[in-house]
Design a protein around this motif. Structure first.
Motif, mmCIF file in Angstrom:
data_model
loop_
_atom_site.group_PDB
_atom_site.id
_atom_site.type_symbol
_atom_site.label_atom_id
_atom_site.label_comp_id
_atom_site.label_asym_id
_atom_site.label_seq_id
_atom_site.Cartn_x
_atom_site.Cartn_y
_atom_site.Cartn_z
ATOM 1 N N TYR A 70 0.830 -1.201 0.000
ATOM 2 C CA TYR A 70 0.000 0.000 0.000
ATOM 3 C C TYR A 70 0.871 1.261 0.000
ATOM 4 O O TYR A 70 0.607 2.219 -0.729
ATOM 5 N N GLY A 71 1.907 1.263 0.829
ATOM 6 C CA GLY A 71 2.789 2.425 0.904
ATOM 7 C C GLY A 71 3.490 2.697 -0.416
ATOM 8 O O GLY A 71 3.621 3.855 -0.844
ATOM 9 N N LEU A 72 3.930 1.623 -1.090
ATOM 10 C CA LEU A 72 4.588 1.768 -2.388
ATOM 11 C C LEU A 72 3.621 2.318 -3.438
ATOM 12 O O LEU A 72 3.981 3.184 -4.245
ATOM 13 N N ALA A 73 2.379 1.807 -3.424
ATOM 14 C CA ALA A 73 1.373 2.279 -4.381
ATOM 15 C C ALA A 73 1.025 3.746 -4.133
ATOM 16 O O ALA A 73 0.898 4.545 -5.069
ATOM 17 N N MET A 74 0.893 4.110 -2.862
ATOM 18 C CA MET A 74 0.608 5.503 -2.511
ATOM 19 C C MET A 74 1.744 6.418 -2.959
ATOM 20 O O MET A 74 1.523 7.507 -3.507
ATOM 21 N N GLY A 75 2.991 5.959 -2.717
ATOM 22 C CA GLY A 75 4.149 6.758 -3.098
ATOM 23 C C GLY A 75 4.270 6.929 -4.595
ATOM 24 O O GLY A 75 4.618 8.009 -5.088
ATOM 25 N N ALA A 76 3.964 5.865 -5.365
ATOM 26 C CA ALA A 76 4.031 5.950 -6.825
ATOM 27 C C ALA A 76 2.997 6.923 -7.366
ATOM 28 O O ALA A 76 3.290 7.734 -8.264
ATOM 29 N N ALA A 77 1.765 6.864 -6.820
ATOM 30 C CA ALA A 77 0.718 7.790 -7.252
ATOM 31 C C ALA A 77 1.088 9.228 -6.900
ATOM 32 O O ALA A 77 0.869 10.159 -7.687
ATOM 33 N N LEU A 78 1.664 9.394 -5.692
ATOM 34 C CA LEU A 78 2.051 10.741 -5.269
ATOM 35 C C LEU A 78 3.183 11.289 -6.131
ATOM 36 O O LEU A 78 3.213 12.476 -6.466
ATOM 37 N N TYR A 79 4.117 10.419 -6.510
ATOM 38 C CA TYR A 79 5.212 10.817 -7.399
ATOM 39 C C TYR A 79 4.672 11.335 -8.731
ATOM 40 O O TYR A 79 5.072 12.409 -9.212
ATOM 41 N N CYS A 80 3.745 10.593 -9.326
ATOM 42 C CA CYS A 80 3.164 11.008 -10.608
ATOM 43 C C CYS A 80 2.402 12.329 -10.463
ATOM 44 O O CYS A 80 2.515 13.222 -11.316
ATOM 45 N N LEU A 184 6.218 8.507 1.473
ATOM 46 C CA LEU A 184 7.133 9.608 1.179
ATOM 47 C C LEU A 184 8.501 9.091 0.741
ATOM 48 O O LEU A 184 9.127 9.668 -0.159
ATOM 49 N N ALA A 185 8.960 7.999 1.367
ATOM 50 C CA ALA A 185 10.253 7.414 0.985
ATOM 51 C C ALA A 185 10.204 6.879 -0.443
ATOM 52 O O ALA A 185 11.159 7.035 -1.215
ATOM 53 N N THR A 186 9.085 6.256 -0.814
ATOM 54 C CA THR A 186 8.919 5.745 -2.176
ATOM 55 C C THR A 186 8.965 6.882 -3.189
ATOM 56 O O THR A 186 9.640 6.790 -4.230
ATOM 57 N N THR A 187 8.250 7.958 -2.887
ATOM 58 C CA THR A 187 8.254 9.127 -3.782
ATOM 59 C C THR A 187 9.661 9.685 -3.922
ATOM 60 O O THR A 187 10.099 10.039 -5.031
ATOM 61 N N ALA A 188 10.380 9.759 -2.809
ATOM 62 C CA ALA A 188 11.752 10.283 -2.834
ATOM 63 C C ALA A 188 12.661 9.414 -3.701
ATOM 64 O O ALA A 188 13.432 9.929 -4.528
ATOM 65 N N VAL A 189 12.571 8.094 -3.541
ATOM 66 C CA VAL A 189 13.417 7.177 -4.314
ATOM 67 C C VAL A 189 13.134 7.324 -5.813
ATOM 68 O O VAL A 189 14.059 7.377 -6.639
ATOM 69 N N LEU A 190 11.862 7.388 -6.189
ATOM 70 C CA LEU A 190 11.498 7.555 -7.601
ATOM 71 C C LEU A 190 12.035 8.869 -8.164
ATOM 72 O O LEU A 190 12.468 8.941 -9.325
ATOM 73 N N CYS A 191 12.026 9.904 -7.340
ATOM 74 C CA CYS A 191 12.567 11.198 -7.772
ATOM 75 C C CYS A 191 14.079 11.115 -7.993
ATOM 76 O O CYS A 191 14.596 11.647 -8.986
ATOM 77 N N TRP A 192 14.784 10.444 -7.072
ATOM 78 C CA TRP A 192 16.247 10.311 -7.206
ATOM 79 C C TRP A 192 16.620 9.470 -8.429
ATOM 80 O O TRP A 192 17.644 9.708 -9.076
ATOM 81 N N ILE A 193 15.785 8.487 -8.761
ATOM 82 C CA ILE A 193 16.054 7.645 -9.930
ATOM 83 C C ILE A 193 15.865 8.432 -11.232
ATOM 84 O O ILE A 193 16.674 8.323 -12.163
ATOM 85 N N THR A 194 14.804 9.217 -11.296
ATOM 86 C CA THR A 194 14.451 9.892 -12.554
ATOM 87 C C THR A 194 15.061 11.284 -12.714
ATOM 88 O O THR A 194 15.168 11.769 -13.841
ATOM 89 N N ALA A 195 15.454 11.917 -11.613
ATOM 90 C CA ALA A 195 15.992 13.280 -11.700
ATOM 91 C C ALA A 195 17.229 13.373 -12.598
ATOM 92 O O ALA A 195 17.293 14.248 -13.481
ATOM 93 N N PRO A 196 18.240 12.491 -12.442
ATOM 94 C CA PRO A 196 19.421 12.581 -13.317
ATOM 95 C C PRO A 196 19.105 12.310 -14.781
ATOM 96 O O PRO A 196 19.800 12.807 -15.678
#
Length: 295
Positions: A70-80, A184-196
């Motif tokens: 659930y946390g991962l799904a929430m973070g992915a939706a929040l990232y998008c 929030l951690a999931t969103t952060a990780v996705l941002c660090w992966i895609t930012a560069p």
């Protein structure tokens, strides 16, 4: 049943959340001149995740595999949602960005229908029609073409609605703090992966930009999640949803006062329709029916 004092504290906490969130639009708009979108979000959500993890403490040990999903799904939706919203802000004004984001309240019942077969009521349908008219006034120019920033912001509303649905299911079973930390951690990780991938980190960043990022991290993310949780503890869901829609109002107000955004009669009319759509969807116009009964 919360006491009168607790209800007042709850409403003030929610109001404080909307004011701080409303200020984030102009802060973010100015920061985008110095830092690329995903780098801002990476720093913002990393800091917020650390703050939330410190607040959750030993509660993090209660997380099982299902909670992590659930946390991962929430973070992915929040990232998008945040990515689309922030990129949208590059190409539109803070006021438009704030109001178009608020349309997620109208989208939620229709996504709920798609996932859980619960048909929207007549108020949801009416709200959707009013909202579409409002978005047309705000977003379409004289040639009936849609700007890139407004289109991205509308898409962000869809992912915010998806985030609300996933969150509502997850929070029925698991604690707020640990689940929010994973999110929030999931969103952060996705941002660090895609930012560069999206853009290189800038060579020189002014101190003012770092101060803005700190404000977005501590106040607009960490503090707001705490205030929202505190407010909803002592406030009914219906009242809380109405108060939280004021984020779009404060976002526009700050944009006019500090970003010097010029609002046309057409744009203001669109804002009014969008706000009316949110009220129809969230309240079912119960306040009008109460007045009729009182008379």
């Amino acid at each position: 049943m919360p006491s009168r004092k607790q209800s007042t504290i709850g409403r003030l906490a929610l109001l404080g959340t909307t004011i701080i969130w409303g200020s984030s639009f102009i802060i973010l708009k100015s920061t985008l001149d110095s830092l690329p979108t995903l780098w801002i979000l990476a720093f913002r959500f990393t800091g917020a995740a650390i703050l939330m993890a410190l607040a959750a403490g030993k509660q993090l040990k209660t997380l099982d595999r299902s909670a992590l999903k659930y946390g991962l799904a929430m973070g992915a939706a929040l990232y998008c949602a945040y990515t689309l919203q922030t990129y949208g802000l590059l190409y539109t004004t803070p006021g438009k960005n704030a109001f178009l984001t608020a349309t997620y309240c109208v989208i939620v019942p229709f996504l709920w229908w798609a996932f859980f077969k619960k048909r929207p009521d007549r108020y949801n349908v009416a709200a959707a029609l009013v909202c579409i008219a409002g978005m047309a006034l705000v977003s379409l120019d004289g040639k009936l073409s849609l700007g890139l920033g407004d289109a991205l912001t509308m898409c962000c509303g869809l992912f915010y609605a998806l985030h609300i649905i996933v969150s509502s299911r997850g929070l029925e079973k698991y604690g707020v703090l640990p689940l929010t930390t994973v999110q929030l951690a999931t969103t952060a990780v996705l941002c660090w992966i895609t930012a560069p991938i999206a853009s290189p980190f800038p060579q020189s960043v002014p101190a003012s930009a770092w101060l803005s990022v700190a404000y977005l991290c501590v106040m607009c993310t960490g503090a707001c999640y705490f205030l929202q949780a505190l407010g909803q503890k002592y406030t009914s869901a219906q009242s809380a949803s109405i108060i939280l829609t004021l984020e779009s109002v404060f976002g526009t107000l700050f944009s006019v006062l500090f970003y010097h955004e010029q609002l046309s009669v057409r744009t203001i009319s669109g804002f009014v329709l969008i706000f009316a759509a949110v009220l129809i969807s969230e309240t079912k116009l119960e306040f009008l029916r109460k007045k009729e009964k009182a008379q």
